[in-house]
Motif scaffolding. Structure first.
Motif, PDB file in Angstrom:
ATOM      1  N   GLU A 143       0.862  -1.134   0.029  1.00  0.00           N
ATOM      2  CA  GLU A 143       0.093  -0.075   0.101  1.00  0.00           C
ATOM      3  C   GLU A 143       1.021   1.246  -0.161  1.00  0.00           C
ATOM      4  O   GLU A 143       0.411   2.310  -0.739  1.00  0.00           O
ATOM      5  CB  GLU A 143      -0.893   0.052   1.261  1.00  0.00           C
ATOM      6  N   ASN A 144       1.951   1.301   0.536  1.00  0.00           N
ATOM      7  CA  ASN A 144       2.745   2.401   0.841  1.00  0.00           C
ATOM      8  C   ASN A 144       4.263   2.023   0.641  1.00  0.00           C
ATOM      9  O   ASN A 144       4.927   0.894   0.709  1.00  0.00           O
ATOM     10  CB  ASN A 144       2.683   2.822   2.280  1.00  0.00           C
ATOM     11  N   TYR A 145       4.854   3.065   0.204  1.00  0.00           N
ATOM     12  CA  TYR A 145       6.310   2.950   0.082  1.00  0.00           C
ATOM     13  C   TYR A 145       7.077   4.036   0.996  1.00  0.00           C
ATOM     14  O   TYR A 145       6.749   5.382   0.678  1.00  0.00           O
ATOM     15  CB  TYR A 145       6.857   3.102  -1.425  1.00  0.00           C
ATOM     16  N   PRO A 146       7.996   3.775   1.867  1.00  0.00           N
ATOM     17  CA  PRO A 146       8.410   2.577   2.187  1.00  0.00           C
ATOM     18  C   PRO A 146       7.349   1.731   2.993  1.00  0.00           C
ATOM     19  O   PRO A 146       6.360   2.241   3.438  1.00  0.00           O
ATOM     20  CB  PRO A 146       9.492   2.707   3.334  1.00  0.00           C
ATOM     21  N   PHE A 147       7.458   0.319   2.846  1.00  0.00           N
ATOM     22  CA  PHE A 147       6.368  -0.574   3.316  1.00  0.00           C
ATOM     23  C   PHE A 147       6.405  -0.580   4.971  1.00  0.00           C
ATOM     24  O   PHE A 147       7.600  -0.359   5.393  1.00  0.00           O
ATOM     25  CB  PHE A 147       6.647  -2.002   2.965  1.00  0.00           C
ATOM     26  N   ASP A 148       5.212  -0.408   5.552  1.00  0.00           N
ATOM     27  CA  ASP A 148       5.372  -0.293   6.860  1.00  0.00           C
ATOM     28  C   ASP A 148       4.281  -1.185   7.392  1.00  0.00           C
ATOM     29  O   ASP A 148       3.122  -1.141   7.194  1.00  0.00           O
ATOM     30  CB  ASP A 148       4.844   1.095   7.298  1.00  0.00           C
ATOM     31  N   GLU A 149       4.721  -2.285   8.293  1.00  0.00           N
ATOM     32  CA  GLU A 149       3.672  -3.505   8.641  1.00  0.00           C
ATOM     33  C   GLU A 149       2.787  -2.914   9.499  1.00  0.00           C
ATOM     34  O   GLU A 149       1.910  -3.320   9.797  1.00  0.00           O
ATOM     35  CB  GLU A 149       4.925  -4.471   9.254  1.00  0.00           C
ATOM     36  N   TYR A 182      -0.895  -6.241   2.545  1.00  0.00           N
ATOM     37  CA  TYR A 182      -0.964  -5.923   0.835  1.00  0.00           C
ATOM     38  C   TYR A 182      -1.863  -4.923   1.010  1.00  0.00           C
ATOM     39  O   TYR A 182      -2.541  -4.136   1.934  1.00  0.00           O
ATOM     40  CB  TYR A 182      -1.590  -7.063   0.120  1.00  0.00           C
ATOM     41  N   ALA A 183      -1.853  -4.151  -0.342  1.00  0.00           N
ATOM     42  CA  ALA A 183      -2.805  -3.056  -0.488  1.00  0.00           C
ATOM     43  C   ALA A 183      -4.387  -3.496  -0.363  1.00  0.00           C
ATOM     44  O   ALA A 183      -4.765  -4.458  -0.777  1.00  0.00           O
ATOM     45  CB  ALA A 183      -2.688  -2.411  -1.691  1.00  0.00           C
ATOM     46  N   TYR A 184      -5.108  -2.573   0.310  1.00  0.00           N
ATOM     47  CA  TYR A 184      -6.629  -2.769   0.212  1.00  0.00           C
ATOM     48  C   TYR A 184      -7.063  -2.522  -1.358  1.00  0.00           C
ATOM     49  O   TYR A 184      -6.230  -2.361  -2.226  1.00  0.00           O
ATOM     50  CB  TYR A 184      -7.204  -1.832   0.921  1.00  0.00           C
ATOM     51  N   LEU A 185      -8.329  -3.179  -1.576  1.00  0.00           N
ATOM     52  CA  LEU A 185      -8.807  -2.775  -2.942  1.00  0.00           C
ATOM     53  C   LEU A 185      -8.738  -1.700  -3.679  1.00  0.00           C
ATOM     54  O   LEU A 185      -8.433  -1.775  -4.882  1.00  0.00           O
ATOM     55  CB  LEU A 185     -10.307  -3.619  -2.834  1.00  0.00           C
ATOM     56  N   TRP A 186      -9.397  -0.766  -3.012  1.00  0.00           N
ATOM     57  CA  TRP A 186      -9.318   0.733  -3.494  1.00  0.00           C
ATOM     58  C   TRP A 186      -7.971   0.956  -4.050  1.00  0.00           C
ATOM     59  O   TRP A 186      -7.721   1.454  -5.389  1.00  0.00           O
ATOM     60  CB  TRP A 186      -9.983   1.526  -2.540  1.00  0.00           C
ATOM     61  N   PRO A 187      -7.056   0.974  -3.391  1.00  0.00           N
ATOM     62  CA  PRO A 187      -5.462   1.628  -3.874  1.00  0.00           C
ATOM     63  C   PRO A 187      -5.326   0.450  -4.898  1.00  0.00           C
ATOM     64  O   PRO A 187      -4.501   1.151  -6.020  1.00  0.00           O
ATOM     65  CB  PRO A 187      -4.870   1.542  -2.666  1.00  0.00           C
ATOM     66  N   TYR A 188      -5.347  -0.830  -4.684  1.00  0.00           N
ATOM     67  CA  TYR A 188      -4.800  -1.670  -5.723  1.00  0.00           C
ATOM     68  C   TYR A 188      -5.733  -1.401  -7.109  1.00  0.00           C
ATOM     69  O   TYR A 188      -4.998  -1.522  -7.992  1.00  0.00           O
ATOM     70  CB  TYR A 188      -5.053  -3.218  -5.422  1.00  0.00           C
ATOM     71  N   ILE A 231      -2.545  -7.740 -13.439  1.00  0.00           N
ATOM     72  CA  ILE A 231      -3.528  -7.029 -12.551  1.00  0.00           C
ATOM     73  C   ILE A 231      -4.702  -7.528 -12.368  1.00  0.00           C
ATOM     74  O   ILE A 231      -5.168  -7.675 -11.094  1.00  0.00           O
ATOM     75  CB  ILE A 231      -3.707  -5.611 -13.242  1.00  0.00           C
ATOM     76  N   LEU A 232      -5.565  -8.258 -13.330  1.00  0.00           N
ATOM     77  CA  LEU A 232      -6.940  -8.753 -13.117  1.00  0.00           C
ATOM     78  C   LEU A 232      -6.504 -10.096 -12.209  1.00  0.00           C
ATOM     79  O   LEU A 232      -7.395 -10.345 -11.318  1.00  0.00           O
ATOM     80  CB  LEU A 232      -7.420  -9.133 -14.427  1.00  0.00           C
ATOM     81  N   SER A 245     -13.056  -5.370   0.310  1.00  0.00           N
ATOM     82  CA  SER A 245     -12.281  -4.406   0.579  1.00  0.00           C
ATOM     83  C   SER A 245     -10.638  -5.072   0.932  1.00  0.00           C
ATOM     84  O   SER A 245      -9.278  -4.414   0.872  1.00  0.00           O
ATOM     85  CB  SER A 245     -12.386  -3.453   1.821  1.00  0.00           C
ATOM     86  N   TYR A 246     -10.533  -6.303   1.296  1.00  0.00           N
ATOM     87  CA  TYR A 246      -9.379  -6.873   1.351  1.00  0.00           C
ATOM     88  C   TYR A 246      -9.185  -8.325   1.009  1.00  0.00           C
ATOM     89  O   TYR A 246     -10.267  -8.898   0.710  1.00  0.00           O
ATOM     90  CB  TYR A 246      -8.820  -6.905   2.862  1.00  0.00           C
TER      91      TYR A 246
END
Length: 398
Positions: free
Chosen positions: A57-63, A82-88, A115-116, A134-135
């Motif tokens: 979801e973010n860079y740098p990755f933050d657990e 991992y990223a949630y659905l919306w940002p993905y 992607i798909l 959403s996840y």
């Protein structure tokens, strides 16, 4: 010089100017296309996950990252890998536009092979009707948002329109059935925001649902979709438009209280729906409505700005960058019918400036269009939104 010579001289001059303008537009569009591809490469470099078609979801990755945009605190408190659905889903939109703009097979392959398949990790058919959660499905059951699904439905419909592959239209129809399950008679109609938290009906779930319905009508000819699109447009206009400036409030709760925040994507989607309704009906009041929203958005979501070297233009105000990318969709839809270059030109100015001032050495973008404010963490959806905007502008010659 006789009359024929004068005419030929003027014609030659006109052709030379037209040729120069065409070359300039082509160079600009190729630059935007290069910037879109370069930013897409940066997404997979910094957010990609080895051996799985998912993204961070973010860079740098933050657990310990916790999303702040979910409907329930409980889900938001759960750190996720991992990223949630919306940002993905932003990568779907971005690459979809790249495919539409270029027609290049590599973008079709990227969608079908990366992607798909990644998107299917979020597909939930354990609950009825089926829809995207959403996840990812290997985690505990997560909320399902109607607007998240609508954005995907629009992308699948556009992908079908470009490729005529039935599997994409089938997906769009599955999503439409899920979206329709979020509508009832409370407040006279309208679609809720979240399946698990039916307390408000939002512009972000109703305006794009109108767009999705109208796009489904365009590709299927089924008048049921047109009727739904028109009804959703009218419901949102009646319930959530600010009559003082034509822009749109965020939501209305079931007790009738209006959430009066104004976001670029809400007005942008109503702008796009109005422009689509004008294209489909030829009724001038829809064009007038679209132009009114566009003018007010230009005044509200941009501000006067002067660069260090004295260049002046209207700069986009800081907001979620993806909200702005969705607003651009509306401006492009309007440009397709009225050919007014004003708004597209100012977006081009902003995106040119952004490349030199919002972007960091790692190829990722901040959110402040002036370039003054920086973020320690860069959101993947911000980067996908930049790809979408550069790719979309690359397909327009002005």
């Amino acid at each position: 010089m006789n009359r024929l010579s004068i005419t030929l001289t003027l014609l030659l001059g006109f052709l030379l100017i037209s040729s120069c303008n065409a070359v300039e537009h082509e160079e600009t569009n190729q630059t935007d296309l290069h910037r879109a591809q370069t930013t897409l490469d940066a997404i997979y470099k910094h957010y990609g996950v080895k051996d799985i078609s998912l993204l961070r979801e973010n860079y740098p990755f933050d657990e310990a990252y916790k999303a702040s945009y979910l409907a329930t605190d409980e889900q938001g408190e759960e750190p996720n890998k991992y990223a949630y659905l919306w940002p993905y889903s932003g990568t779907f939109s971005a690459v979809n536009v790249l495919l539409q703009t270029t027609g290049q097979k590599r973008y079709h392959v990227l969608l079908d092979e990366t992607i798909l398949p990644g998107l299917e990790h979020y597909f939930d058919n354990k609950r009825a009707p089926a829809g995207y959660a959403s996840y990812i499905g290997t985690a505990p059951a997560s909320d399902r948002f109607y607007d998240d699904n609508i954005w995907l439905g629009i992308d699948f419909t556009e992908l079908y329109a470009h490729t005529e592959e039935q599997k994409y239209l089938d997906k769009a129809k599955v999503i439409w059935d899920f979206v329709m399950s979020g509508m009832d008679d409370k407040l006279g109609g309208g679609i809720y925001w979240c399946e698990q938290k039916k307390t408000s009906k939002n512009t972000c779930s109703n305006a794009p649902a109108a767009v999705l319905a109208l796009k489904l009508f365009q590709v299927t000819g089924d008048s049921v979709y047109f009727s739904h699109g028109k009804e959703l447009y009218e419901w949102t206009q009646q319930q959530l438009q600010d009559n003082s400036d034509y822009l749109y409030f965020d939501n209305v709760s079931l007790d009738g209280k209006i959430g009066k925040a104004k976001f670029p994507y809400n007005s942008g989607q109503m702008l796009q729906a109005a422009a689509l309704l004008y294209q489909l009906t030829g009724e001038n009041h829809y064009l007038t409505e679209a132009q009114n929203i566009a003018q007010s958005s230009y005044q509200y979501f941009f501000s006067s700005f002067e660069t260090e070297d004295g260049q002046q233009f209207r700069l986009l105000k800081k907001s979620d960058v993806w909200f702005i990318a969705v607003m651009l969709r509306g401006f492009v839809e309007l440009y397709n019918v009225d050919q007014n270059k004003t708004y597209i030109s100012v977006f081009k100015e902003n995106l040119t400036y952004a490349w030199n001032h919002m972007r960091e050495e790692d190829g990722l973008f901040n959110k402040d269009w002036s370039g003054q404010e920086k973020e320690e963490k860069k959101w993947v959806l911000t980067q996908a939104a930049m790809v979408e905007m550069y790719a979309r502008l690359a397909g327009i010659a002005i």
